[in-house]
Design a protein around this motif. Sequence first.
Motif, PDB file in Angstrom:
ATOM      1  N   ASP A  19       3.832  -4.789  -9.154  1.00 14.99           N
ATOM      2  CA  ASP A  19       3.680  -3.375  -8.784  1.00 14.99           C
ATOM      3  C   ASP A  19       3.421  -3.236  -7.287  1.00 14.99           C
ATOM      4  O   ASP A  19       4.011  -2.390  -6.611  1.00 14.99           O
ATOM      5  N   GLU A  20       2.525  -4.078  -6.775  1.00 17.59           N
ATOM      6  CA  GLU A  20       2.245  -4.024  -5.338  1.00 17.59           C
ATOM      7  C   GLU A  20       3.450  -4.492  -4.537  1.00 17.59           C
ATOM      8  O   GLU A  20       3.752  -3.945  -3.466  1.00 17.59           O
ATOM      9  N   THR A  23       5.794  -1.610  -4.123  1.00 23.75           N
ATOM     10  CA  THR A  23       5.288  -0.673  -3.115  1.00 23.75           C
ATOM     11  C   THR A  23       5.519  -1.223  -1.712  1.00 23.75           C
ATOM     12  O   THR A  23       6.000  -0.508  -0.822  1.00 23.75           O
ATOM     13  N   ASN A  82      -0.135   4.369  -0.596  1.00 22.05           N
ATOM     14  CA  ASN A  82      -0.302   3.376  -1.662  1.00 22.05           C
ATOM     15  C   ASN A  82      -0.167   1.923  -1.219  1.00 22.05           C
ATOM     16  O   ASN A  82      -0.150   1.029  -2.061  1.00 22.05           O
TER      17      ASN A  82
END
Length: 135
Positions: A19-20, A23, A82
């Motif tokens: 997920d990171e 981003t 984010n």
Amino acid sequence: MEYQDFINAVAMRAKVSTDEAATLTGATLAVLADRISAGQAEDLAYQLPDELADHLRTPLGRERATSFGFEEFVRRVGDRPNVDRAHADAGVRAVLTTLREAVTRDEFENAANQLSKDFWQVIEPVGAGGGRSKR
């Protein structure tokens, strides 16, 4: 290279979750689109899955690149929504290295030639010849 393969490679290199990594990838490609010419960004986008390519596509009317070095590049990525600033440096390095593997060598070198020399020092070398072969 498929989208998930790209994200997995970034996650592994940057030692972050997928997920990171997603981003960080989006932020890095968006800043890269500001740093290189719109035409060159579009050339890179053409060789990537849509989920990645969309970050490289710039608004109409922006043809000129904005010149800044690697440290400023990392700062701009870290300033994106984010993004964990603590992972921005490793993320940028991972994304640029993975991008080098995902597009043709000529296309990557054309883009990298628009960057200052400090960028070349942070991109990990890839297998002999670098990048994938032309389609």
